[in-house]
Design an enzyme around this catalytic site. Structure first.
Site, short mmCIF file in Angstrom:
data_model
loop_
_atom_site.label_atom_id
_atom_site.label_comp_id
_atom_site.label_asym_id
_atom_site.label_seq_id
_atom_site.Cartn_x
_atom_site.Cartn_y
_atom_site.Cartn_z
CG MET A 1 35.62 32.81 43.45
SD MET A 1 34.66 34.23 44.04
CE MET A 1 35.06 35.44 42.82
CB CYS A 2 30.00 32.80 42.02
SG CYS A 2 30.12 31.20 41.16
NE ARG A 3 32.48 37.54 44.67
CZ ARG A 3 33.01 37.66 45.89
NH1 ARG A 3 33.37 38.83 46.37
NH2 ARG A 3 33.16 36.58 46.65
#
Lengths: 287, 287, 287, 287
Positions: free
Chosen positions: C1-3
């Site tokens: 998903m990541c940021r």
């Protein structure tokens, strides 16, 4: 560049071959003698089929362990090798020919019950990569996880019927690669020793477009070795059809190792064995 | 076993020494010529003091990058080396003499503004390790993160006054190690080349109990090199006090490299330089 | 998903944003609030353009550091962030949506002077992967090193004219992905926030086929923030055109963060800035 | 901080507990419910004793696999768990309380035929570390490879007679730690759940100086569970003395989990079992 070994026969612990011999695969990871590089420290991997006597499912997948650190310092590899016993296994140490050092670029590669490993390279790979990738069966394309020529060769072979006819598929794969390379002006396209296994049988291939292939040897049949070396106890406890195929000999035992001829392949299977000096010729089949 | 290089002088990009020379540190990670092993693939590390012209704090700590993968395949090491410019830096490639491959066992080691790296080993280390660890200043003991003899030597030196008197502390450290080894019946206790830096100065040591030490060289002073090799442009842009100290020469340039004598040390500092053929003798001081 | 986070403006040390804020990217690697997963521990990466005042070449490539360990325990990431100062940089923490954890699957991706990072996914990626890969410019295909949808999106955008028209290329890329997905019966094809930089300018995109996109915020312009928060000293030393774009706010400062609207993009560049509430609409262009 | 599980009983595949349950250890690596941190991504490890029916040596060492990546993305851990079957095994996921992320700091720790793992910490560890290290049997000191309190506790217990009297040694170890902490002014010295195994028996301890210990549960005995849950088939094939001890329950099965009381320990062994609600009290013994 890489070095590898494949074993088929009486179940043994993996470390008997990976660690214990004088010129074991671990020794080859730092001091390979017959390869392009002396160092093969870009990752390692093992794949093994379970000991049939203890199998819990009818046709289990082989298990695979792959790690990006050099084999000589991999403690987990050592632990596994000590406690895993298998009748059919692959071990590979990697020297990258360009692709990134990552787990998905370590061998052996697995597809269902199949294992594949490779030493060598496709010359001018970046030039022909797209064309080769597009030749992979669309249903298999997304299963390719890494970026090596080795893995792509596997998926091409699968696309060309490996599951039904291993030698034929490999010949067609070589033919396809050489054909693409020729169209792109790349010489000496294919350089390979390859091992393939399906859980029961083991094929070993040695081929290069330039007819100067990476080294590959197979062990002398057990009966002959027993007669040659009565002093070696382990030869009495392994089955007559036990066979090793190796990039380079694991030691200096006289009469134990035989070079696989250029452009040929052999088959190892329980009982009837086709790994002998007059091996099958390997003839690429252009598409 | 290891190989290392230290640089002091006009700020340069790290890759000028780590990657570009014919026999760069990266080449030595696979093909070392003067070491015990040709392969130094058990991790790598760099430590660098900032370019003073761009420093944002009065006395900044050196920055350190350490990784467990072999140097030859470390992309991050390559990136950093390309973009970091420093007037004083260390680079080290590791070949373990027994301790685990882990980041905390990679060199250089850092303590406040100090950097330390080592090639060699303490013979019979497991026998004397506890006694040596007990001799570390209690206030420093818990700062030891790894399990190498190299790091322990650093903490012993710190405990014996490194921050006030580098050569004296190193002499006392060697004396303490040799004394402990003798009491435990361990011969040839110390084998070392060591580099130490405090942000302004760089010391290089070469010593072994058996008087047969690991290789160590220093570069000829710049003025002499310029006269010898007018064809090399970079020699004209570096300051006269620029100096390299290396485990083995980075190339074959005639007259560029000088062996550090057995049991001696040299000091590199801005302006006045004490790295020349008549170096300071190194005399261990028993406790 | 990541940021992720992107910064453009007065050169600052990377750790000012990656480590120091209350809800820094490092905090988000374990406690993300607005993402699909709270944990983003499948690797991290930073890409930075050099401080122009110290550049040694006319148009240098950005430097990139990528590692597969979680950001919260990466010492090298911390060291670099402390000592690298940059006027334009990207930082990304990864939560895999399926592809392997490996360095070549970490963001940001780089192509010459371009950087690209992404949060989101292409739905049904394995179904459409081959078709999308085939649409990449043949001259670029072999440059793809990993197996993520993120990297493939980048190469599609490059193939569709990113280097000449960033928004247009991204719109065409989205259109191509949605079109392929539709033909394969895959709904809600695209989910993305993306950042792109060329060394001088920074674009940020927020889009999803289902019109319910991953979170994305941009910082309020400096002049307004200074008036709102006279107590914050750092606001007085950064240039008026300084801007951050983040997956989720780095802290709770009132009035500091503004949501990027659905299906829109903004541009940050020195002086004239187009990152404001009435951003540009993002309209996919089908092939 | 960490979470762990220990199993003793009928040989099963490791993945039955590590991967398959609703709140498996893998789930706990990202979403632990009863620990200090929800994320336990600083490494993982398993240790297992071989299936006696297939053992090739009289008293083999347990095998250990430890890796520094988070458990949720570790493919090798998944492979091993699928194919290893064991009657007695440990599995541990790590959340560091300060010590470096490295293989030698992952649990379980092994010494000959002994396995040890821990959840918790020694408060003020850096303050008391030297004193505790010096209390380790000099013959064992050099075997300590990492820098955790967990491993040091193991070596202290070994030094205090673990191989002859497990509960007594653990009580003496706790007493020694608390005594040292007190002298250094450190409160609430010990926080621990610990599992110990020798190949035949499994001990589980729960203790903290502050009498508010990390969570620990043991499974209800099989006969009772069978009666409670006739619908669960697997309960009929495992031996009556089969037992699990876990940091937190692997699922919500009614009546399946029982909290280990504060300051107590239990013993699991073939046949006669001492893991029941009225467990043995744990009383530290000061030196």
């Amino acid at each position: 560049m890489c070095r590898w070994l494949a074993y088929a026969g009486t179940p043994i612990h993996l470390d008997e071959l990976i660690y214990k011999p004088a010129h074991s695969l671990i020794d080859q990871s730092r001091h390979a003698r017959l390869g392009v590089e002396t160092t093969n420290g870009d990752g390692a991997g093992i794949g093994w089929y379970p000991d049939e006597r203890y199998a819990t499912t009818p046709e289990p997948e082989p298990a695979v362990f792959r790690a990006i650190g050099p084999a000589w310092s991999d403690r987990n590899l050592h632990e596994l090798s000590r406690c895993v016993r298998s009748p059919l296994f692959f071990a590979h140490i990697r020297a990258s020919t360009g692709a990134a050092v990552q787990q998905t670029n370590c061998h052996p590669f697995r597809h269902h019950n199949w294992l594949w490993m490779h030493n060598g390279a496709i010359n001018g790979f970046s030039t022909v990569k797209r064309e080769l990738a597009m030749a992979v069966d669309p249903a298999l394309y997304a299963d390719i996880e890494g970026s090596t020529d080795s893995e792509l060769m596997f998926y091409l072979a699968l696309s060309l019927g490996l599951e039904d006819d291993v030698p034929g598929a490999v010949e067609r794969m070589i033919g396809l690669v050489e054909s693409a390379a020729e169209r792109h002006g790349v010489p000496d396209a294919m350089q390979m020793t390859v091992a393939v296994a399906d859980g029961a049988r083991l094929w070993a291939f040695r081929y290069s477009t330039e007819r100067h292939s990476r080294s590959l040897f197979y062990s002398t049949d057990i009966d002959t070795l027993r007669a040659l070396h009565p002093e070696i106890g382990v030869l009495r406890v392994v089955s007559p059809d036990t066979r090793l195929v190796v990039s380079e000999p694991l030691g200096d035992l006289t009469g134990a190792w035989n070079e696989v001829p250029e452009c040929s392949y052999g088959l190892v299977q329980p009982g009837e064995d086709e790994m002998r000096s007059e091996m099958h010729p390997l003839t690429p089949v252009a598409p």
